[in-house]
Design a protein around this motif. Structure first.
Motif, PDB file in Angstrom:
ATOM      1  N   THR A  59       0.742  -1.140   0.008  1.00  0.00           N
ATOM      2  CA  THR A  59      -0.060   0.013   0.031  1.00  0.00           C
ATOM      3  C   THR A  59       1.041   1.372  -0.111  1.00  0.00           C
ATOM      4  N   SER A 103      -6.582   0.798  14.006  1.00  0.00           N
ATOM      5  CA  SER A 103      -7.030  -0.164  13.146  1.00  0.00           C
ATOM      6  C   SER A 103      -6.297  -0.591  12.200  1.00  0.00           C
ATOM      7  N   TYR A 104      -6.224  -1.664  11.505  1.00  0.00           N
ATOM      8  CA  TYR A 104      -5.371  -2.211  10.243  1.00  0.00           C
ATOM      9  C   TYR A 104      -5.801  -0.998   9.251  1.00  0.00           C
ATOM     10  N   THR A 105      -7.206  -1.014   8.841  1.00  0.00           N
ATOM     11  CA  THR A 105      -7.376   0.078   8.043  1.00  0.00           C
ATOM     12  C   THR A 105      -6.997   1.648   8.094  1.00  0.00           C
TER      13      THR A 105
END
Length: 402
Positions: A59, A103-105
């Motif tokens: 990403t 969070s992972y997001t």
């Protein structure tokens, strides 16, 4: 000595500008390097597997690659000397967001912001290094890139000294690095008009003397860029195996603590900083073609030995491998600029973008291999990657007038 470049037999190299550019590159890449350096902390805090670790890298790297060629093409037509300041604003927001991600997001969004910031920074900074080089392109790119490599090497040190003991929120402290880089980039932007005028005058003088760059055939350009891209992929895939998974390899195989593994990663990355400067300087003397051959294919015997070495020789071999392999990047970049001498922003964006994008793809693939077969298998497979250096045989032998 302030004589105009057009009337000087030796074009002026702006060392002060190059050193400040190197410092901004150091700060930019320091903040980038904190992402993989923080992986052990994030892995434990969010119960991540290796595929998720690889996705974080992908990403970040893809966000840092997609915009770079576009920004390079735009700034080739409309130079934007202060655009790196805007890029640093994205990096600043990403660092603060990552420090407090829950969070992972949120982690993925944060690293994407940092990647976008880097994609805006590199094309115009590369152009400025080209302008400030005078007639010493290898030295200039070496100085600029050694800043980035040094910044990347410092990430594991700060992780070991600050992030591991103090935790994820301590990443917010590195906002100071982004603010410092913004101030330096404002000064760099204010010098671009003057230095670019000298560069144009230098090229006009070279053309008058018959030393201007030749126009290469489209087929020559296409073959050259494809070969350079493939060489870059092999180099980056091997380097990414260290940036993303070396600490886990050392902890799993040799039982090192996180701080000890991070310090070994620092030594590995520091070797890259030395290698990229040596490669740039030597490339000015012996040519880009020879340096590319030596740096990509040369480490093969060492990479084949690495998976079977003990802890001491693992440290020695990784330093030697990265010292040799890192020397390629300055030559690859300048070689590409000599293929397309009027598209500096595009080449800078494309090849720094390739650094991000290809590294991200490699990280995702290697993360799957590590989860399925173990992290040691990653290094056994990657040991054959330097064989791609044989592709240098197909590089066009362009005329390198220095």
């Amino acid at each position: 000595m302030t004589t105009a470049i057009a009337s000087s037999p030796r074009p002026r190299t702006h060392i002060a500008v190059l050193l400040v550019l190197a410092m901004t590159h150091l700060l930019n890449d320091l903040m980038q390097s904190l992402i993989p350096a923080a992986y052990p902390i994030l892995k434990e805090a969010f119960a991540l597997d290796f595929v998720q670790i690889g996705m974080i890298t992908m990403t970040f790297q893809i966000a840092g690659s997609l915009l770079q060629p576009v920004i390079g093409m735009v700034t080739d037509r409309h130079p934007a000397p202060f655009s790196p300041v805007v890029g640093m604003m994205f990096t600043l927001s990403g660092m603060l967001s990552l420090a407090f991600a829950q969070s992972y997001t949120a982690i993925l969004i944060s690293v994407a912001l940092i990647g976008i910031g880097s994609s805006i920074f590199h094309p115009e900074a590369t152009r400025m290094a080209r302008y400030a080089a005078g007639g010493r392109q290898g030295l200039a790119q070496g100085i600029f890139q050694v800043g980035g490599q040094a910044g990347g090497a410092l990430g594991p040190v700060f992780a070991a000294l600050i992030i591991v003991p103090l935790g994820q929120p301590s990443l917010a402290w590195f906002a100071v690095a982004a603010l410092s880089a913004m101030l330096l980039l404002v000064w760099i932007g204010s010098r671009q008009r003057e230095i670019s005028a000298e560069f144009v005058a230098m090229r006009a003088t070279a053309k008058k003397d018959g030393g201007a760059h030749v126009e290469h055939a489209p087929l020559t350009i296409a073959i050259g860029l494809v070969m350079l891209t493939l060489l870059m992929f092999s180099k980056n895939a091997y380097g990414e195996s260290f940036r993303s998974f070396y600490t886990f390899y050392l902890m799993d195989r040799f039982g090192l603590s996180i701080p000890s593994a991070q310090m070994m990663l620092f030594i590995f990355l520091l070797a890259a900083a030395v290698g990229v400067l040596i490669g740039g300087i030597v490339g000015d003397r012996i040519g880009r073609y020879r340096i590319i051959w030596i740096s990509v294919l040369g480490p093969l015997p060492l990479t084949l030995l690495l998976p079977y070495a003990d802890l001491f020789w693992t440290g020695v071999l990784t330093v030697m491998i990265n010292l040799i392999m890192a020397s390629a990047f300055a030559s690859i970049l300048i070689y590409a600029m000599e293929l397309l001498p009027n598209r500096i922003g595009l080449i800078g964006g494309l090849f720094y973008g390739l650094n991000f994008g290809l590294g991200g793809i490699a990280a995702a693939i290697l993360g799957g291999v590590a989860d399925s077969y173990g992290v040691e298998t990653v290094y056994r497979l990657c040991s054959f990657l330097p064989l791609a250096g044989l592709l240098a045989w197909f590089l066009p032998r362009i005329d390198e007038r220095r």
